[in-house]
Design an enzyme around this catalytic site. Structure first.
Site, PDB file in Angstrom:
ATOM      1  NE  ARG A  74       7.106   2.160  35.849  1.00 32.43           N
ATOM      2  CZ  ARG A  74       7.617   0.932  35.818  1.00 32.43           C
ATOM      3  NH1 ARG A  74       7.086   0.022  35.010  1.00 32.43           N
ATOM      4  NH2 ARG A  74       8.641   0.600  36.557  1.00 32.43           N
ATOM      5  NE  ARG A 110      27.335 -11.830  21.209  1.00 30.31           N
ATOM      6  CZ  ARG A 110      27.483 -10.565  21.592  1.00 30.31           C
ATOM      7  NH1 ARG A 110      28.210  -9.722  20.860  1.00 30.31           N
ATOM      8  NH2 ARG A 110      26.902 -10.124  22.681  1.00 30.31           N
ATOM      9  N   PRO A 130       7.189  -1.144  25.155  1.00 35.26           N
ATOM     10  CG  PRO A 130       5.789   0.614  24.607  1.00 35.26           C
ATOM     11  CD  PRO A 130       6.770   0.161  25.649  1.00 35.26           C
ATOM     12  CD  GLU A 131       9.399  -6.827  22.614  1.00 36.67           C
ATOM     13  OE1 GLU A 131       9.737  -7.397  21.562  1.00 36.67           O
ATOM     14  OE2 GLU A 131       9.234  -7.431  23.688  1.00 36.67           O
ATOM     15  CG  HIS A 133       0.230  10.317  34.633  1.00 32.02           C
ATOM     16  ND1 HIS A 133       1.089  10.581  35.674  1.00 32.02           N
ATOM     17  CD2 HIS A 133      -0.766   9.557  35.159  1.00 32.02           C
ATOM     18  CE1 HIS A 133       0.645  10.007  36.777  1.00 32.02           C
ATOM     19  NE2 HIS A 133      -0.480   9.382  36.488  1.00 32.02           N
TER      20      HIS A 133
END
Length: 298
Positions: free
Chosen positions: A128, A171, A2-3, A104
């Site tokens: 997970r 960079r 998830p962002e 879970h």
């Protein structure tokens, strides 16, 4: 994983149940997730009131009446659901559906409060176990290893073209890699970097130094990219928020808003920029998929 928009959507979904509620009991059903739980995790939470529920980058932050902050990260597969005697809600707008198997369910917060129905619980589920929880005094939060060195939020005024140009000046890395660096912009991930670069018309392969002039001033590209980042994140958050407000299944579970991606996961389809005849391509950069239109992203 998830962002930022998904984590913000989860925060907004949890806020009505958690903010202002007292933690009357905590079930910690295993000793660790990605990392071990803090010492006396249950004892430090029990009896505390959740003063505020916030977010920094991809972290959820629950400010407690004790002065501690409960830090929560969803990892790859973590999710929360809110259960009352009448309903079961899964806050969030995820590209992939979250797991609901009770096998879970690793942490359960039992809550009570003026705006929280009796019998309400917030359950953390993580098949997970890549998520984690930690505790930190609020006064020391900025020094915590998770937060020290984080860049500006893409939702606030602290992210501007000058800041982005200064971070990318000279960079040697690609634009894609630079934007995934949490020290440059906090909370961006693979999906929304691809989407923002598409909106800005910039190739993910372009060198990050293109955002600054030789003197270090912001380039026109930096100006375009900041606008694109802000708009992409704002649109994604608004879309997730609308799914929480507008669509609820009969069993009380939230409808999932499947984001209308412009390039992400759309390899081989026509570019959605008006007038562009290009086709979305996928390349691999540092082990991550990048989606872009080679015709209009330069």
């Amino acid at each position: 994983m998830p962002e930022l928009p998904e984590v913000e959507t989860v925060r907004r979904g949890l806020q009505p149940a958690m903010e202002g509620a007292r933690i009357i009991r905590v079930e910690q059903r295993r000793p660790d997730l990605r990392f071990p739980f803090p010492a006396d995790f249950v004892g430090r939470l029990t009896g505390q009131t959740i003063v505020a529920l916030g977010r920094r980058a991809k972290y959820l932050l629950a400010d407690l009446s004790s002065g501690d902050v409960l830090i929560m990260h969803l990892g790859m597969s973590g999710s929360f659901r809110v259960e009352t005697p009448e309903t079961a809600l899964l806050p969030g707008a995820f590209h992939m559906e979250r797991n609901k198997s009770a096998a879970h369910d690793h942490v359960v917060f039992h809550l009570a409060g003026p705006g929280t129905p009796d019998g309400t619980s917030v359950i953390y589920n993580d098949p997970r176990r890549f998520g984690f929880m930690a505790l930190s005094p609020r006064a020391e939060l900025h020094l915590h290893p998770f937060f020290a060195g984080l860049g500006p939020e893409p939702t606030g005024n602290s992210l501007d073209a000058a800041t982005l140009a200064a971070a990318c000046w000279n960079r040697k890395t690609s634009l894609k890699a630079a934007l995934l660096d949490q020290r440059i912009v906090a909370g961006l991930g693979n999906i929304y970097v691809s989407e923002a670069l598409w909106r800005a018309g910039l190739s993910p392969k372009r060198n990050a130094s293109c955002l600054a002039t030789k003197a270090g001033a912001p380039s026109v590209r930096a100006e375009r990219l900041v606008v694109a980042i802000r708009e992409t994140i704002a649109d994604a958050i608004a879309a997730g928020g609308s799914s929480l407000r507008d669509y609820v299944h009969a069993d009380g579970s939230l409808g999932y808003f499947q984001h209308s991606f412009s390039v992400y996961d759309r390899e081989g389809t026509p570019c959605r920029h008006e007038g562009c005849t290009g086709t979305v391509r996928r390349i691999v950069q540092s082990g991550r998929s990048s989606f872009f239109c080679p015709t209009c992203q330069h």
